[in-house]
Write a protein that holds these residues in place. Structure first.
Motif, short mmCIF file in Angstrom:
data_model
loop_
_atom_site.label_atom_id
_atom_site.label_comp_id
_atom_site.label_asym_id
_atom_site.label_seq_id
_atom_site.Cartn_x
_atom_site.Cartn_y
_atom_site.Cartn_z
N ALA A 81 28.97 95.56 -3.67
CA ALA A 81 30.18 94.78 -3.93
C ALA A 81 31.20 94.88 -2.80
N GLY A 82 30.73 95.10 -1.58
CA GLY A 82 31.60 95.11 -0.42
C GLY A 82 32.50 96.32 -0.27
N ARG A 83 32.38 97.31 -1.16
CA ARG A 83 33.29 98.45 -1.06
C ARG A 83 32.60 99.81 -1.03
N ALA A 84 31.28 99.84 -1.13
CA ALA A 84 30.55 101.10 -1.06
C ALA A 84 29.17 100.82 -0.49
N ALA A 85 28.49 101.87 -0.08
CA ALA A 85 27.14 101.73 0.46
C ALA A 85 26.34 102.99 0.13
N LEU A 86 25.10 102.78 -0.31
CA LEU A 86 24.14 103.86 -0.48
C LEU A 86 23.26 103.87 0.77
N ILE A 87 23.17 105.02 1.44
CA ILE A 87 22.56 105.09 2.75
C ILE A 87 21.58 106.26 2.81
N ALA A 88 20.33 105.97 3.18
CA ALA A 88 19.31 107.00 3.36
C ALA A 88 19.10 107.21 4.86
N PRO A 89 19.71 108.23 5.46
CA PRO A 89 19.68 108.37 6.92
C PRO A 89 18.28 108.48 7.51
N GLU A 90 17.33 109.05 6.76
CA GLU A 90 15.98 109.24 7.29
C GLU A 90 15.29 107.90 7.58
N GLY A 91 15.81 106.83 7.02
CA GLY A 91 15.20 105.53 7.22
C GLY A 91 15.58 104.84 8.51
N PHE A 92 16.48 105.45 9.29
CA PHE A 92 16.98 104.84 10.53
C PHE A 92 16.45 105.63 11.73
N ALA A 93 16.03 104.91 12.77
CA ALA A 93 15.55 105.58 13.96
C ALA A 93 16.66 106.33 14.67
N ASP A 94 17.86 105.77 14.70
CA ASP A 94 19.02 106.37 15.36
C ASP A 94 19.95 106.92 14.29
N PRO A 95 20.11 108.23 14.21
CA PRO A 95 20.96 108.80 13.15
C PRO A 95 22.42 108.41 13.26
N GLY A 96 22.83 107.92 14.41
CA GLY A 96 24.21 107.48 14.55
C GLY A 96 24.52 106.23 13.76
N VAL A 97 23.51 105.40 13.51
CA VAL A 97 23.75 104.14 12.80
C VAL A 97 24.15 104.38 11.35
N PRO A 98 23.38 105.16 10.56
CA PRO A 98 23.81 105.37 9.17
C PRO A 98 25.15 106.09 9.08
N ALA A 99 25.43 106.98 10.01
CA ALA A 99 26.73 107.66 9.98
C ALA A 99 27.86 106.66 10.21
N ALA A 100 27.65 105.72 11.12
CA ALA A 100 28.69 104.74 11.39
C ALA A 100 28.84 103.75 10.24
N ILE A 101 27.74 103.39 9.59
CA ILE A 101 27.83 102.53 8.41
C ILE A 101 28.65 103.22 7.32
N ALA A 102 28.37 104.49 7.10
CA ALA A 102 29.13 105.24 6.08
C ALA A 102 30.62 105.22 6.40
N ALA A 103 30.96 105.31 7.68
CA ALA A 103 32.37 105.31 8.06
C ALA A 103 33.06 104.00 7.75
N VAL A 104 32.33 102.89 7.82
CA VAL A 104 32.91 101.58 7.50
C VAL A 104 33.45 101.58 6.07
N TYR A 105 32.74 102.28 5.17
CA TYR A 105 33.10 102.24 3.75
C TYR A 105 33.89 103.47 3.32
N GLY A 106 34.23 104.33 4.25
CA GLY A 106 35.10 105.46 3.93
C GLY A 106 34.57 106.27 2.77
N PRO A 107 35.39 106.49 1.73
CA PRO A 107 34.92 107.26 0.57
C PRO A 107 33.75 106.60 -0.16
N GLY A 108 33.53 105.33 0.13
CA GLY A 108 32.40 104.63 -0.50
C GLY A 108 31.11 104.75 0.27
#
Length: 302
Positions: free
Chosen positions: A203-230
């Protein structure tokens, strides 16, 4: 903007307002699992798929009907009959997607799945509803729609994981077809076939992220930052149980399979609650033998 530069994308994403369009769909459609069986072509690049002996068509049909009934408590649901010649057809979100006024048909990698994209009944349904067709199915670049491309509909942002199921040219075609403001392309980890198994934007305000699914670990970390506490990080156990293959169909709930919900850590459940999401689930273990879970079964109608 469509880019492989994380810095460029996240600099843009961090200042993008949530005013692009509705964050959740107005309705949804499903395809029932007639002819439910192991598709050997799909199994060649889907490590989540079980062996043929684990497929139970009767159980999958019963669970799919229960899914239809459950989702219909939140929004209108249309169900199309399955095609025994297309055993993966119960995962229509890979072949069909919408934005307001447009039906997008994707290019599937495997011939067994290309049959789905050619279905005239689904195309006719949307034509009669006034949707313009954007047909990507006849061009050569794989682009398996909202399997490969996870979209933040509120902000107009796309997260596109590249694999055998989507190349860079296919990602660019989807970016244009969906009319997105910005799309980040990144490599999925070896063995991952679709982004929507490792990432769900809720709903545009949270994200569920599985870091092991990304080749570059920086990408999931940055996605998480977009949604802050979400920005909610999933454990390997939650990832393996398909907790990342979730969807919000309203702004107050998140749907996933019963096995995925059972795997949720208390911290994950608490984070979802803090962000205003009640977890709703249905048993889908029979369907999950085919290598996908609840989100894969749902094609959103905007």
């Amino acid at each position: 903007m469509i880019t492989r530069s994380s810095s460029d994308f996240f600099q843009y994403a961090g200042r993008t307002p949530a005013d692009f369009g509705p964050a959740t769909a107005k309705s949804a459609f499903l395809v029932s699992p007639e002819g439910f069986a192991r598709a050997e072509q799909s199994a060649s690049d889907n490590v989540y798929m079980a062996e043929a002996s684990a497929f139970d068509g009767a159980a999958a049909t019963a669970q799919h009907l229960a899914l239809q009934q459950a989702l219909a408590t939140e929004l209108p649901v249309v169900t199309f009959p399955g095609d025994p010649a297309a055993p993966d057809g119960l995962f229509p979100n890979n072949a069909f997607a919408t934005v307001p006024g447009r039906l997008i048909v994707g290019r599937m990698r495997h011939a067994v799945r290309q049959r789905e994209a050619a279905r005239s009944d689904i195309r006719d349904y949307f034509h009669q509803a006034g949707y313009t067709l954007v047909d990507l199915s006849t061009q050569p670049h794989p682009c398996e729609l909202t399997g490969a491309l996870v979209i933040d509909r509120a902000r107009g942002l796309g997260y596109c994981g590249l694999s055998e199921r989507c190349d860079e040219a296919g990602a660019a075609l989807m970016h244009q077809a969906f009319g997105l403001r910005a799309t980040l392309m990144f490599d999925l980890a070896p063995g991952e076939y679709h982004t929507n198994v490792v990432l769900a934007v809720l709903a545009g305000r949270a994200a569920l992220i599985a870091p092991e699914g990304f080749a570059d670990p920086g990408v999931p970390a940055a996605i998480a930052a977009v949604y802050g506490p979400g920005g909610i990080t999933l454990s390997p156990l939650e990832h393996a149980a398909f907790a990342g293959n979730a969807i919000s169909l309203t702004d107050h709930s998140v749907w996933m399979s019963a096995d995925a919900e059972a795997a949720l850590a208390p911290a994950t459940r608490a984070a979802l609650a803090r962000n205003g999401f009640a977890v709703r689930s249905v048993p889908l273990h029979a369907i999950e033998a085919a290598g996908g879970s609840l989100r894969c079964c749902v094609a959103e109608i905007f």
